[in-house]
Design a protein around this motif. Structure first.
Motif, PDB file in Angstrom:
ATOM      1  N   GLY A 292       0.764  -1.246   0.057  1.00 34.95           N
ATOM      2  CA  GLY A 292       0.014   0.174  -0.025  1.00 34.95           C
ATOM      3  C   GLY A 292       0.843   1.384   0.026  1.00 34.95           C
ATOM      4  O   GLY A 292       0.522   2.147  -0.940  1.00 34.95           O
ATOM      5  N   THR A 293       2.036   1.291   0.717  1.00 36.99           N
ATOM      6  CA  THR A 293       2.681   2.548   0.915  1.00 36.99           C
ATOM      7  C   THR A 293       3.578   2.428  -0.583  1.00 36.99           C
ATOM      8  O   THR A 293       3.668   3.879  -0.824  1.00 36.99           O
ATOM      9  N   ASN A 294       3.995   1.369  -0.933  1.00 36.76           N
ATOM     10  CA  ASN A 294       4.655   1.604  -2.271  1.00 36.76           C
ATOM     11  C   ASN A 294       3.814   2.094  -3.536  1.00 36.76           C
ATOM     12  O   ASN A 294       4.288   3.072  -4.358  1.00 36.76           O
ATOM     13  N   LYS A 295       2.537   1.790  -3.395  1.00 39.51           N
ATOM     14  CA  LYS A 295       1.567   2.123  -4.510  1.00 39.51           C
ATOM     15  C   LYS A 295       1.280   3.898  -4.250  1.00 39.51           C
ATOM     16  O   LYS A 295       1.422   4.655  -5.136  1.00 39.51           O
ATOM     17  N   ALA A 296       1.212   4.197  -2.930  1.00 42.57           N
ATOM     18  CA  ALA A 296       0.895   5.839  -2.859  1.00 42.57           C
ATOM     19  C   ALA A 296       2.194   6.613  -3.163  1.00 42.57           C
ATOM     20  O   ALA A 296       2.040   7.648  -3.688  1.00 42.57           O
ATOM     21  N   VAL A 297       3.498   5.971  -2.905  1.00 41.60           N
ATOM     22  CA  VAL A 297       4.761   6.664  -3.411  1.00 41.60           C
ATOM     23  C   VAL A 297       4.773   6.832  -4.770  1.00 41.60           C
ATOM     24  O   VAL A 297       5.264   7.878  -5.249  1.00 41.60           O
ATOM     25  N   ALA A 299       2.463   6.843  -6.953  1.00 39.65           N
ATOM     26  CA  ALA A 299       1.716   7.776  -7.446  1.00 39.65           C
ATOM     27  C   ALA A 299       1.954   9.159  -7.288  1.00 39.65           C
ATOM     28  O   ALA A 299       2.025   9.952  -7.891  1.00 39.65           O
ATOM     29  N   LEU A 300       2.912   9.190  -6.074  1.00 42.51           N
ATOM     30  CA  LEU A 300       3.321  10.732  -5.872  1.00 42.51           C
ATOM     31  C   LEU A 300       4.527  10.938  -6.665  1.00 42.51           C
ATOM     32  O   LEU A 300       4.628  12.222  -7.294  1.00 42.51           O
ATOM     33  N   LEU A 301       5.284  10.019  -6.778  1.00 45.25           N
ATOM     34  CA  LEU A 301       6.450  10.279  -7.798  1.00 45.25           C
ATOM     35  C   LEU A 301       6.217  10.545  -9.285  1.00 45.25           C
ATOM     36  O   LEU A 301       6.777  11.389  -9.954  1.00 45.25           O
ATOM     37  N   LYS A 302       4.889   9.991  -9.758  1.00 43.56           N
ATOM     38  CA  LYS A 302       4.695  10.336 -11.018  1.00 43.56           C
ATOM     39  C   LYS A 302       4.214  11.916 -11.395  1.00 43.56           C
ATOM     40  O   LYS A 302       3.912  12.236 -12.441  1.00 43.56           O
ATOM     41  N   ARG A 303       3.977  12.596 -10.278  1.00 43.08           N
ATOM     42  CA  ARG A 303       3.687  13.838 -10.397  1.00 43.08           C
ATOM     43  C   ARG A 303       4.838  14.891 -10.330  1.00 43.08           C
ATOM     44  O   ARG A 303       4.754  16.073 -10.573  1.00 43.08           O
ATOM     45  N   ILE A 304       5.908  14.155 -10.398  1.00 44.71           N
ATOM     46  CA  ILE A 304       7.324  14.936 -10.379  1.00 44.71           C
ATOM     47  C   ILE A 304       7.421  15.772 -11.765  1.00 44.71           C
ATOM     48  O   ILE A 304       7.321  15.130 -12.791  1.00 44.71           O
ATOM     49  N   GLY A 305       7.880  17.037 -11.830  1.00 46.36           N
ATOM     50  CA  GLY A 305       8.206  17.581 -12.944  1.00 46.36           C
ATOM     51  C   GLY A 305       6.705  18.225 -13.802  1.00 46.36           C
ATOM     52  O   GLY A 305       6.980  18.576 -14.982  1.00 46.36           O
TER      53      GLY A 305
END
Length: 306
Positions: A292-297, A299-305
């Motif tokens: 669950g934490t990996n999925k959340a992180v 999703a967050l990293l995909k927003r970079i840039g």
């Protein structure tokens, strides 16, 4: 409907036949991955629904292991709290430190960069790390930390660092951060060295004016695979903390102040208990937390840039 199924089967057979060589080459990996990853996970999920003491055949108990774990096991709730504190503090902080130090070290060239990489990476692989920290945190006046504090008048007598409940968790967090520059750190170093320099020239023409803007709009988006890999490694490492607690605080630690989910799992899965069904239930909950934490992180990293 039958016609569509026949067309799908025909297309699938054609696709498999066309890429037969690729599947043959991938087959050894998939077989090993299934045997040593997928199968153990499925076996653990099944055992978590049974009572299994190794000596007798597993007895089906349904969800009783989970209800006992969540509603009756106070030590598990304490271990869960400690693990979440570890994960919330050491996970993001160590991830940022890995990226920051990798970014700084990457500015150096040749042997200097290689030497600094070794210096920062060495604690995570050193077999003597716990020995060093045991000497530093020794509870007598010969411990380095006690000696320093007593020489400068901060304390009047030696402090039993790993025997006082209030010190155990903070000390373990500090040691974990010191040892956290591991595989993720090397992945970031490698990722930074593969960024195409022409991207920075194009970004300058588009209005990027300083190094921080370069980092956010160019460097990080260009090394997303390494960021994903580093995130997975740091999350796994922060949730699976056990060796540090076992080596420095012992098992059990004072009032279970250094207990984590993994040490709780080891307590039931080995030693004198051998309650493998209950240990499998603990492992399943830990597995779900990691996923669950990996999925959340991710999703967050995909927003970079963006």
């Amino acid at each position: 409907m039958d016609k569509r199924k026949d067309e799908f089967k025909l297309t699938f057979k054609q696709y498999m036949s066309r890429h037969k060589a690729s599947y043959i080459l991938l087959a050894p990996f998939f077989i090993l991955f299934f045997l040593f990853t997928i199968l153990p996970v499925l076996a653990s999920l099944t055992l978590s629904l049974t009572y299994f003491n190794v000596l007798e055949f597993p007895t089906w108990v349904g969800w009783s292991n989970y209800t006992r774990l969540i509603l009756e096991d106070d030590l598990f709730m304490l271990a869960l709290r400690n693990t979440l504190i570890f994960a919330i503090v050491t996970g993001p902080v160590s991830y940022v430190l890995c990226l920051l130090f990798a970014w700084i070290i990457n500015e150096f060239k040749g042997k200097t960069r290689a030497f600094l990489t070794l210096v920062f990476y060495a604690p995570s692989i050193s077999g003597q790390a716990y020995l060093i920290w045991n000497i530093i945190l020794s509870g007598d006046r010969y411990g380095y930390l006690n000696g320093f504090l007593m020489n400068f008048g901060f304390v009047q007598e030696p402090v039993l660092w790993m025997k006082w409940e209030r010190y155990i968790l903070p000390v373990l967090i500090v040691v974990q951060l010191w040892m956290s520059l591991g595989t993720g750190f090397l992945a970031f170093i490698a990722g930074l060295q593969t960024v195409d320099r022409s991207l920075y020239e194009a970004a300058a023409l588009d209005g990027v004016k300083n190094r921080w803007q370069e980092l956010w709009f160019v460097t990080l988006p260009a090394m997303k695979p390494q960021l994903m890999f580093g995130a997975v490694m740091q999350i796994t490492q922060s949730f699976a903390i056990a060796d540090i607690s076992l080596q420095l605080a012992g098992n059990p630690s004072v009032n279970y102040a250094g207990s984590t989910i993994v040490t709780h799992l080891l307590d039931y899965g080995s030693g004198v208990r051998f309650d493998m069904g209950y240990a499998a239930a603990i492992a399943t909950i830990l597995f779900c937390m990691m996923v669950g934490t990996n999925k959340a992180v991710q999703a967050l990293l995909k927003r970079i840039g963006k």
